[in-house]
Design a protein around this motif. Sequence first.
Motif, PDB file in Angstrom:
ATOM      1  N   LYS A 218       0.810  -1.225  -0.006  1.00  0.00           N
ATOM      2  CA  LYS A 218       0.084  -0.011   0.075  1.00  0.00           C
ATOM      3  C   LYS A 218       0.799   1.355   0.134  1.00  0.00           C
ATOM      4  O   LYS A 218       0.644   2.279  -0.548  1.00  0.00           O
ATOM      5  CB  LYS A 218      -0.887  -0.008   1.202  1.00  0.00           C
ATOM      6  N   LEU A 219       2.055   1.117   0.805  1.00  0.00           N
ATOM      7  CA  LEU A 219       2.815   2.341   0.733  1.00  0.00           C
ATOM      8  C   LEU A 219       3.474   2.565  -0.634  1.00  0.00           C
ATOM      9  O   LEU A 219       3.819   3.765  -0.988  1.00  0.00           O
ATOM     10  CB  LEU A 219       3.985   2.147   1.931  1.00  0.00           C
ATOM     11  N   LEU A 220       3.792   1.406  -1.186  1.00  0.00           N
ATOM     12  CA  LEU A 220       4.333   1.479  -2.604  1.00  0.00           C
ATOM     13  C   LEU A 220       3.486   2.263  -3.722  1.00  0.00           C
ATOM     14  O   LEU A 220       3.569   2.772  -4.855  1.00  0.00           O
ATOM     15  CB  LEU A 220       4.651   0.220  -3.248  1.00  0.00           C
ATOM     16  N   GLN A 221       2.233   2.213  -3.203  1.00  0.00           N
ATOM     17  CA  GLN A 221       1.004   2.926  -4.221  1.00  0.00           C
ATOM     18  C   GLN A 221       0.538   4.439  -3.383  1.00  0.00           C
ATOM     19  O   GLN A 221      -0.488   4.648  -3.948  1.00  0.00           O
ATOM     20  CB  GLN A 221      -0.285   2.078  -4.216  1.00  0.00           C
ATOM     21  N   ASP A 222       1.301   4.691  -2.703  1.00  0.00           N
ATOM     22  CA  ASP A 222       0.729   5.834  -1.663  1.00  0.00           C
ATOM     23  C   ASP A 222       0.395   7.199  -2.632  1.00  0.00           C
ATOM     24  O   ASP A 222       1.120   6.946  -3.756  1.00  0.00           O
ATOM     25  CB  ASP A 222       1.766   6.273  -0.725  1.00  0.00           C
ATOM     26  N   ARG A 228       6.042   6.951  -1.826  1.00  0.00           N
ATOM     27  CA  ARG A 228       6.411   5.788  -2.684  1.00  0.00           C
ATOM     28  C   ARG A 228       7.919   5.755  -2.983  1.00  0.00           C
ATOM     29  O   ARG A 228       8.447   4.672  -2.684  1.00  0.00           O
ATOM     30  CB  ARG A 228       5.786   5.996  -4.029  1.00  0.00           C
ATOM     31  N   THR A 229       8.662   6.926  -2.913  1.00  0.00           N
ATOM     32  CA  THR A 229      10.032   6.752  -3.092  1.00  0.00           C
ATOM     33  C   THR A 229      10.654   6.227  -1.993  1.00  0.00           C
ATOM     34  O   THR A 229      11.850   5.257  -2.153  1.00  0.00           O
ATOM     35  CB  THR A 229      10.764   8.434  -3.261  1.00  0.00           C
ATOM     36  N   ALA A 230      10.214   6.641  -0.800  1.00  0.00           N
ATOM     37  CA  ALA A 230      10.789   6.043   0.501  1.00  0.00           C
ATOM     38  C   ALA A 230      10.689   4.697   0.760  1.00  0.00           C
ATOM     39  O   ALA A 230      11.456   3.800   1.015  1.00  0.00           O
ATOM     40  CB  ALA A 230      10.208   6.897   1.862  1.00  0.00           C
ATOM     41  N   ALA A 231       9.505   4.235   0.241  1.00  0.00           N
ATOM     42  CA  ALA A 231       8.976   2.931   0.295  1.00  0.00           C
ATOM     43  C   ALA A 231       9.950   1.981  -0.663  1.00  0.00           C
ATOM     44  O   ALA A 231      10.285   0.797  -0.408  1.00  0.00           O
ATOM     45  CB  ALA A 231       7.550   2.719   0.078  1.00  0.00           C
ATOM     46  N   THR A 232      10.067   2.431  -2.191  1.00  0.00           N
ATOM     47  CA  THR A 232      10.820   1.855  -2.984  1.00  0.00           C
ATOM     48  C   THR A 232      12.150   1.696  -2.430  1.00  0.00           C
ATOM     49  O   THR A 232      12.804   0.559  -2.903  1.00  0.00           O
ATOM     50  CB  THR A 232      10.744   2.544  -4.065  1.00  0.00           C
ATOM     51  N   PHE A 233      12.978   2.453  -1.909  1.00  0.00           N
ATOM     52  CA  PHE A 233      14.239   2.359  -1.532  1.00  0.00           C
ATOM     53  C   PHE A 233      14.160   1.039  -0.555  1.00  0.00           C
ATOM     54  O   PHE A 233      15.493   0.660  -0.340  1.00  0.00           O
ATOM     55  CB  PHE A 233      14.716   3.590  -0.543  1.00  0.00           C
ATOM     56  N   ASN A 234      13.542   0.917   0.283  1.00  0.00           N
ATOM     57  CA  ASN A 234      13.212  -0.376   0.992  1.00  0.00           C
ATOM     58  C   ASN A 234      12.933  -1.605   0.447  1.00  0.00           C
ATOM     59  O   ASN A 234      12.863  -2.859   1.176  1.00  0.00           O
ATOM     60  CB  ASN A 234      12.364  -0.143   2.065  1.00  0.00           C
ATOM     61  N   LEU A 235      12.798  -1.691  -0.862  1.00  0.00           N
ATOM     62  CA  LEU A 235      12.227  -2.791  -1.505  1.00  0.00           C
ATOM     63  C   LEU A 235      13.034  -4.190  -1.403  1.00  0.00           C
ATOM     64  O   LEU A 235      12.645  -5.124  -0.999  1.00  0.00           O
ATOM     65  CB  LEU A 235      12.094  -2.252  -3.112  1.00  0.00           C
ATOM     66  N   ALA A 236      14.252  -3.835  -1.572  1.00  0.00           N
ATOM     67  CA  ALA A 236      15.268  -5.125  -1.436  1.00  0.00           C
ATOM     68  C   ALA A 236      15.308  -5.579   0.060  1.00  0.00           C
ATOM     69  O   ALA A 236      15.177  -7.099   0.140  1.00  0.00           O
ATOM     70  CB  ALA A 236      16.540  -4.822  -2.028  1.00  0.00           C
ATOM     71  N   GLU A 277       6.642   2.469 -14.318  1.00  0.00           N
ATOM     72  CA  GLU A 277       5.805   3.176 -14.952  1.00  0.00           C
ATOM     73  C   GLU A 277       5.158   4.406 -14.261  1.00  0.00           C
ATOM     74  O   GLU A 277       4.495   5.121 -14.432  1.00  0.00           O
ATOM     75  CB  GLU A 277       4.587   2.524 -15.677  1.00  0.00           C
ATOM     76  N   ASP A 278       5.929   4.545 -12.734  1.00  0.00           N
ATOM     77  CA  ASP A 278       5.159   5.741 -12.140  1.00  0.00           C
ATOM     78  C   ASP A 278       5.798   7.098 -12.631  1.00  0.00           C
ATOM     79  O   ASP A 278       6.398   7.415 -13.480  1.00  0.00           O
ATOM     80  CB  ASP A 278       6.228   5.698 -10.704  1.00  0.00           C
ATOM     81  N   ASP A 279       4.735   7.823 -12.331  1.00  0.00           N
ATOM     82  CA  ASP A 279       4.649   9.217 -12.967  1.00  0.00           C
ATOM     83  C   ASP A 279       6.041  10.063 -12.280  1.00  0.00           C
ATOM     84  O   ASP A 279       6.440  10.909 -12.903  1.00  0.00           O
ATOM     85  CB  ASP A 279       3.602  10.239 -12.427  1.00  0.00           C
ATOM     86  N   SER A 280       6.456   9.723 -11.260  1.00  0.00           N
ATOM     87  CA  SER A 280       7.557  10.394 -10.551  1.00  0.00           C
ATOM     88  C   SER A 280       8.816   9.960 -10.811  1.00  0.00           C
ATOM     89  O   SER A 280       9.227   8.623 -10.612  1.00  0.00           O
ATOM     90  CB  SER A 280       7.443  10.343  -9.000  1.00  0.00           C
ATOM     91  N   GLU A 281       9.724  10.849 -11.269  1.00  0.00           N
ATOM     92  CA  GLU A 281      11.222  10.316 -11.674  1.00  0.00           C
ATOM     93  C   GLU A 281      11.867   9.769 -10.342  1.00  0.00           C
ATOM     94  O   GLU A 281      12.758   8.859 -10.514  1.00  0.00           O
ATOM     95  CB  GLU A 281      11.822  11.395 -12.357  1.00  0.00           C
ATOM     96  N   HIS A 282      11.759  10.283  -9.165  1.00  0.00           N
ATOM     97  CA  HIS A 282      12.285   9.855  -8.179  1.00  0.00           C
ATOM     98  C   HIS A 282      11.955   8.635  -7.592  1.00  0.00           C
ATOM     99  O   HIS A 282      12.906   7.852  -7.139  1.00  0.00           O
ATOM    100  CB  HIS A 282      11.833  11.022  -7.029  1.00  0.00           C
ATOM    101  N   VAL A 283      10.796   8.137  -7.909  1.00  0.00           N
ATOM    102  CA  VAL A 283      10.328   6.584  -7.565  1.00  0.00           C
ATOM    103  C   VAL A 283      11.194   5.877  -8.452  1.00  0.00           C
ATOM    104  O   VAL A 283      11.729   4.923  -7.994  1.00  0.00           O
ATOM    105  CB  VAL A 283       8.875   6.422  -7.799  1.00  0.00           C
ATOM    106  N   ARG A 284      11.199   6.209  -9.809  1.00  0.00           N
ATOM    107  CA  ARG A 284      11.744   5.278 -10.634  1.00  0.00           C
ATOM    108  C   ARG A 284      13.480   5.084 -10.432  1.00  0.00           C
ATOM    109  O   ARG A 284      13.895   4.226 -10.766  1.00  0.00           O
ATOM    110  CB  ARG A 284      11.525   5.714 -12.295  1.00  0.00           C
ATOM    111  N   ALA A 285      14.007   6.397 -10.031  1.00  0.00           N
ATOM    112  CA  ALA A 285      15.164   6.479  -9.989  1.00  0.00           C
ATOM    113  C   ALA A 285      15.749   5.693  -8.564  1.00  0.00           C
ATOM    114  O   ALA A 285      16.751   5.058  -8.300  1.00  0.00           O
ATOM    115  CB  ALA A 285      15.654   7.893  -9.491  1.00  0.00           C
ATOM    116  N   ALA A 286      14.866   5.641  -7.369  1.00  0.00           N
ATOM    117  CA  ALA A 286      14.947   4.813  -6.381  1.00  0.00           C
ATOM    118  C   ALA A 286      14.815   3.268  -6.847  1.00  0.00           C
ATOM    119  O   ALA A 286      15.600   2.590  -6.345  1.00  0.00           O
ATOM    120  CB  ALA A 286      13.906   5.011  -5.329  1.00  0.00           C
ATOM    121  N   LEU A 287      13.905   3.192  -7.478  1.00  0.00           N
ATOM    122  CA  LEU A 287      13.699   1.651  -8.018  1.00  0.00           C
ATOM    123  C   LEU A 287      15.038   1.129  -8.684  1.00  0.00           C
ATOM    124  O   LEU A 287      15.107  -0.035  -8.697  1.00  0.00           O
ATOM    125  CB  LEU A 287      12.635   1.404  -8.746  1.00  0.00           C
ATOM    126  N   ALA A 288      15.476   1.950  -9.531  1.00  0.00           N
ATOM    127  CA  ALA A 288      16.608   1.688 -10.330  1.00  0.00           C
ATOM    128  C   ALA A 288      17.820   1.392  -9.484  1.00  0.00           C
ATOM    129  O   ALA A 288      18.511   0.478  -9.565  1.00  0.00           O
ATOM    130  CB  ALA A 288      16.982   2.822 -11.221  1.00  0.00           C
TER     131      ALA A 288
END
Length: 539
Positions: A218-222, A228-236, A277-288
Amino acid sequence: TPLDLLLTVEENTVREAASISTKTVADSLPDKVFQDKYAKVIAGLATKEWFTARISAASLIASAYPRFNAAQQEEHLKYFDALCRDDTPMVRRVASQNLGPMLLAVVKANGRSSLAGVVPDVLIPLYEVLASNDQPDSVRLQTTENCVAFGKVLQDLTPDYTDAELDLIQKLLPLIVATIDDRSWRVRWMAASKFANVIVAFDELPDVMDSLIPAYEKLLQDPEAEVRTAATFNLAAVAKCKALVPPPAGREGGPVPTGGKITVAERLVKRVTSLTEDDSEHVRAALAMVATELAPVLGKDATISHLVPPVLLLLRDAASEVRLNLISSLSALNEVIGVDLLSQSLLPAILDLAQDGKWRIRLAIIKHIPLLAKQLGIDFFSDKLASLCVGWLGDDIASIRTAAAQNLRDLTSLFGTEWAIEYILPSIEEIRHHQSYLRRLTAVQACSLMATKMEPETVTLELLPLVLEMSTDLVANIRFNVAKALEEIAAVCGLPVYGTQVRPVLEVLREDQDRDVRFFADKTFRALEEKFGDDEMQS
């Protein structure tokens, strides 16, 4: 006492320093003095009218609790309860910060029995009060840290949980999950940024991940990109959880383990594509930055099936920061599947970054080239990227040219002298005749750096002649950089070469009409005379 006064001042920094000093002094007190005097000090602070004293009391009770006698423990627990419900938000904020330490202190003092008494009767209700929506954001921000403290206490117990402890776990879960739905994005951001700690604290507790992993999704879809960026950083980190969880609703494709459950990594990897496909570049950068770290957890087959497709999408992302972050984190993926599957997609991404309009992006990709070269292999790299590395020597930005020269040194060290002679030296030969003295200067720097990673015979035959010829350049800047470079090169070539080829050139430069050239030539001459003079004496 002076500390009594300092514990009540309004300046936060002074008060916090006084609290640390007070704890240090208290630790050295005998038990009798501690219980007779120090307990009264804390009690006095907790009941003072001015809120700054109560703030100090809230920060001192937890550390003192284990050394109190039973009656004092009960009394100071009541003080802490009152501070958590204080009318002043600043007091409640500090009390909330100390709820976790208070829990640890209670369990340390009273043992496991407190989990069936004080913890559910006093501390859990305080947790509920401090996490409620009636509290200001500054108080609720501490909720996630308190979750972690409760989880650590429970995890330290043996696997044989009592019914009261199992009830406590089930009572905590809704309180943790409620943080995910907090009305304040700052509170949700704190939960997202600390969620990996929550997972680690609760990982080995029974039947908790079925609630926590959906909450994390749910945080990943906030709605807020920062969350979403903070949650993505914790993905791994979250994906490394050992528990098995149900597959996501409506996505039950492929085989699943007995019992219908899958690993957390297998569940979360299905979220990666939507994050690309997230609209935020910061989310995609964190995912990368973190996506490739899922590969060791998933294993080779699942990585190829589920992780490689979104990684390829990230390599084609419109934002250069996203592509750069992914390229810089490929080592984890390379260890699992190699980069053969990605090499053709890597090439256009690297080429785009190499020509990016932002010079810091170009600088960052240069610094990752040696690692990429090692992963891609000598054949692919030589064919596709060797010319690119030399091309950076002609960049308009000085920092890029310097980094490019250092990059050639690292590649020479990686691929060897013969590779450098075949793929690098011809281009440097051209650059040293360039009309711009800045380009010629870069050639001198590259030769000096590469010489340190090559065999002496090759340096003497291939590099030294290039540098010596440039000692007659019309631009003084080139000549004194040749003098500086000769110190490195002569040290590699050895005494005979220094005496016959380098020293005569330095003597000419020491008589140069430009004083800077004379200075650096003399400096190099003295350094080499000292070095080779010492070598002769030792031999």
